[in-house]
Design a protein around this motif. Structure first.
Motif, PDB file in Angstrom:
ATOM      1  N   LYS A   4       0.815  -1.214   0.000  1.00  0.00           N
ATOM      2  CA  LYS A   4       0.000   0.000   0.000  1.00  0.00           C
ATOM      3  C   LYS A   4       0.847   1.262   0.000  1.00  0.00           C
ATOM      4  O   LYS A   4       0.349   2.357  -0.252  1.00  0.00           O
ATOM      5  CB  LYS A   4      -0.929  -0.001   1.224  1.00  0.00           C
ATOM      6  CG  LYS A   4      -1.951  -1.136   1.194  1.00  0.00           C
ATOM      7  CD  LYS A   4      -2.808  -1.131   2.442  1.00  0.00           C
ATOM      8  CE  LYS A   4      -3.831  -2.265   2.390  1.00  0.00           C
ATOM      9  NZ  LYS A   4      -4.617  -2.343   3.644  1.00  0.00           N
ATOM     10  N   THR A   5       2.147   1.096   0.315  1.00  0.00           N
ATOM     11  CA  THR A   5       3.049   2.245   0.395  1.00  0.00           C
ATOM     12  C   THR A   5       4.388   1.915  -0.253  1.00  0.00           C
ATOM     13  O   THR A   5       4.966   0.863   0.023  1.00  0.00           O
ATOM     14  CB  THR A   5       3.300   2.641   1.871  1.00  0.00           C
ATOM     15  OG1 THR A   5       2.049   2.807   2.532  1.00  0.00           O
ATOM     16  CG2 THR A   5       4.093   3.928   1.957  1.00  0.00           C
ATOM     17  N   LEU A  90       5.426   7.075 -11.084  1.00  0.00           N
ATOM     18  CA  LEU A  90       4.762   7.765  -9.981  1.00  0.00           C
ATOM     19  C   LEU A  90       3.311   8.081 -10.329  1.00  0.00           C
ATOM     20  O   LEU A  90       2.426   8.002  -9.466  1.00  0.00           O
ATOM     21  CB  LEU A  90       5.537   9.038  -9.620  1.00  0.00           C
ATOM     22  CG  LEU A  90       6.923   8.792  -9.021  1.00  0.00           C
ATOM     23  CD1 LEU A  90       7.687  10.108  -8.870  1.00  0.00           C
ATOM     24  CD2 LEU A  90       6.838   8.079  -7.683  1.00  0.00           C
ATOM     25  N   ALA A  91       3.065   8.422 -11.588  1.00  0.00           N
ATOM     26  CA  ALA A  91       1.683   8.674 -12.022  1.00  0.00           C
ATOM     27  C   ALA A  91       0.848   7.397 -11.923  1.00  0.00           C
ATOM     28  O   ALA A  91      -0.309   7.432 -11.495  1.00  0.00           O
ATOM     29  CB  ALA A  91       1.678   9.214 -13.452  1.00  0.00           C
ATOM     30  N   SER A  92       1.441   6.253 -12.294  1.00  0.00           N
ATOM     31  CA  SER A  92       0.731   4.964 -12.220  1.00  0.00           C
ATOM     32  C   SER A  92       0.427   4.582 -10.776  1.00  0.00           C
ATOM     33  O   SER A  92      -0.665   4.100 -10.471  1.00  0.00           O
ATOM     34  CB  SER A  92       1.569   3.859 -12.873  1.00  0.00           C
ATOM     35  OG  SER A  92       1.723   4.091 -14.245  1.00  0.00           O
ATOM     36  N   VAL A  98      -1.706   4.063  -4.417  1.00  0.00           N
ATOM     37  CA  VAL A  98      -0.582   3.615  -3.597  1.00  0.00           C
ATOM     38  C   VAL A  98       0.066   4.860  -2.984  1.00  0.00           C
ATOM     39  O   VAL A  98       0.397   5.811  -3.697  1.00  0.00           O
ATOM     40  CB  VAL A  98       0.452   2.841  -4.448  1.00  0.00           C
ATOM     41  CG1 VAL A  98       1.673   2.468  -3.614  1.00  0.00           C
ATOM     42  CG2 VAL A  98      -0.182   1.600  -5.058  1.00  0.00           C
ATOM     43  N   ALA A  99       0.232   4.875  -1.665  1.00  0.00           N
ATOM     44  CA  ALA A  99       0.875   6.007  -0.989  1.00  0.00           C
ATOM     45  C   ALA A  99       2.369   5.996  -1.308  1.00  0.00           C
ATOM     46  O   ALA A  99       2.978   4.925  -1.414  1.00  0.00           O
ATOM     47  CB  ALA A  99       0.657   5.920   0.516  1.00  0.00           C
ATOM     48  N   THR A 100       2.950   7.176  -1.482  1.00  0.00           N
ATOM     49  CA  THR A 100       4.364   7.270  -1.834  1.00  0.00           C
ATOM     50  C   THR A 100       5.051   8.368  -1.039  1.00  0.00           C
ATOM     51  O   THR A 100       4.412   9.298  -0.547  1.00  0.00           O
ATOM     52  CB  THR A 100       4.547   7.574  -3.334  1.00  0.00           C
ATOM     53  OG1 THR A 100       3.747   8.716  -3.672  1.00  0.00           O
ATOM     54  CG2 THR A 100       4.146   6.393  -4.202  1.00  0.00           C
ATOM     55  N   LEU A 124       5.111  12.823  -4.137  1.00  0.00           N
ATOM     56  CA  LEU A 124       5.750  12.199  -2.972  1.00  0.00           C
ATOM     57  C   LEU A 124       5.488  13.051  -1.727  1.00  0.00           C
ATOM     58  O   LEU A 124       6.365  13.784  -1.259  1.00  0.00           O
ATOM     59  CB  LEU A 124       7.253  12.072  -3.232  1.00  0.00           C
ATOM     60  CG  LEU A 124       7.607  11.238  -4.485  1.00  0.00           C
ATOM     61  CD1 LEU A 124       8.951  11.636  -5.048  1.00  0.00           C
ATOM     62  CD2 LEU A 124       7.576   9.747  -4.162  1.00  0.00           C
ATOM     63  N   PRO A 125       4.272  12.981  -1.186  1.00  0.00           N
ATOM     64  CA  PRO A 125       3.879  13.901  -0.113  1.00  0.00           C
ATOM     65  C   PRO A 125       4.567  13.690   1.228  1.00  0.00           C
ATOM     66  O   PRO A 125       4.673  14.621   2.020  1.00  0.00           O
ATOM     67  CB  PRO A 125       2.373  13.667   0.012  1.00  0.00           C
ATOM     68  CG  PRO A 125       2.137  12.293  -0.535  1.00  0.00           C
ATOM     69  CD  PRO A 125       3.159  12.110  -1.604  1.00  0.00           C
ATOM     70  N   TYR A 126       5.045  12.480   1.492  1.00  0.00           N
ATOM     71  CA  TYR A 126       5.692  12.203   2.778  1.00  0.00           C
ATOM     72  C   TYR A 126       7.204  12.205   2.593  1.00  0.00           C
ATOM     73  O   TYR A 126       7.727  11.490   1.730  1.00  0.00           O
ATOM     74  CB  TYR A 126       5.231  10.857   3.342  1.00  0.00           C
ATOM     75  CG  TYR A 126       3.735  10.782   3.542  1.00  0.00           C
ATOM     76  CD1 TYR A 126       3.110  11.475   4.579  1.00  0.00           C
ATOM     77  CD2 TYR A 126       2.935  10.026   2.672  1.00  0.00           C
ATOM     78  CE1 TYR A 126       1.731  11.414   4.748  1.00  0.00           C
ATOM     79  CE2 TYR A 126       1.562   9.960   2.838  1.00  0.00           C
ATOM     80  CZ  TYR A 126       0.966  10.658   3.884  1.00  0.00           C
ATOM     81  OH  TYR A 126      -0.386  10.608   4.053  1.00  0.00           O
ATOM     82  N   VAL A 127       7.901  12.998   3.402  1.00  0.00           N
ATOM     83  CA  VAL A 127       9.344  13.180   3.224  1.00  0.00           C
ATOM     84  C   VAL A 127      10.056  13.112   4.570  1.00  0.00           C
ATOM     85  O   VAL A 127       9.672  13.800   5.519  1.00  0.00           O
ATOM     86  CB  VAL A 127       9.647  14.553   2.568  1.00  0.00           C
ATOM     87  CG1 VAL A 127      11.147  14.740   2.375  1.00  0.00           C
ATOM     88  CG2 VAL A 127       8.916  14.691   1.235  1.00  0.00           C
TER      89      VAL A 127
END
Length: 210
Positions: A4-5, A90-92, A98-100, A124-127
């Protein structure tokens, strides 16, 4: 269980920074410390925070040296590029919900300077950057921090990276690891669960699990 991630390393995985990192470090050592070193002898610096690399080189004024190193990166910025296929990947992943995000040894400043201009950050929202944790790869703390801020679970996450540091970080955080062969220098030395020849190959994970 379907992932999922997907968590990505940056240098050597999303973008090719090898020439820029090693060229600017080589220049720093020659210019500031009168030390001539071959790029292959500096390759250990790929994948770990700059401050750690400088410490391993015996440099004492690490904060100043790191600033100079970052400044010298500007001379090599034209050599940095996104590995082919990532925009589509990343678009797919986004389309499949899927969280990225990224876990990187870059500092926040380096992330802003070296990565954000390529336009992938919106996917990529989580960094998690080097200055977000006390301990760094290969320690699992950066990935554990990522799981915390993203509410992701270790057992449904996969980390994609190109170095042994990335593998060890994932292993000790209880996260599956995929090796980015396009950026990896020692593929046979890293016992990854998956080895991907190209970014688009990552999508096979979801094909296999349907």
């Amino acid at each position: 269980m379907m992932y999922k991630t997907v968590i990505f390393d940056i240098d050597g995985t999303l973008i090719n920074t090898e020439q820029a990192v090693l060229g600017s470090l080589q220049k720093l050592l020659e210019k500031n410390y009168n030390r001539i070193m071959k790029k292959e002898d500096l390759a250990f610096a790929l994948g770990i925070p700059g401050a750690v690399s400088l410490g391993q080189l015996g440099i004492e004024d690490i904060e100043y040296a790191n600033k100079c190193w970052n400044d010298l990166m500007n001379d090599f910025r034209h050599t940095i590029h996104v590995f082919e296929g990532f925009q589509q990947l990343l678009a797919s992943l986004k389309k499949q919900s899927v969280a990225t995000g990224v876990v990187t040894s870059k500092t926040k400043r380096e992330y802003q300077d070296d990565f954000v201009p390529f336009g992938l950050a919106s996917y990529l929202p989580y960094v998690v950057c080097a200055d977000d944790t006390d301990r760094h790869k290969p320690h699992p703390e950066p990935l554990v921090k990522f799981l915390d801020i993203s509410d992701a679970k270790a057992e449904t996450s996969i980390y994609i990276g190109d170095t042994i540091y990335d593998y060890e970080c994932a292993r000790d955080a209880g996260v599956d690891f995929g090796l980015a062969l396009w950026g990896c220098k020692q593929p046979d030395a890293i016992p990854a669960k998956y080895k991907f020849a190209n970014p688009e190959d990552i999508l096979v994970l979801w094909d296999d699990m349907k």
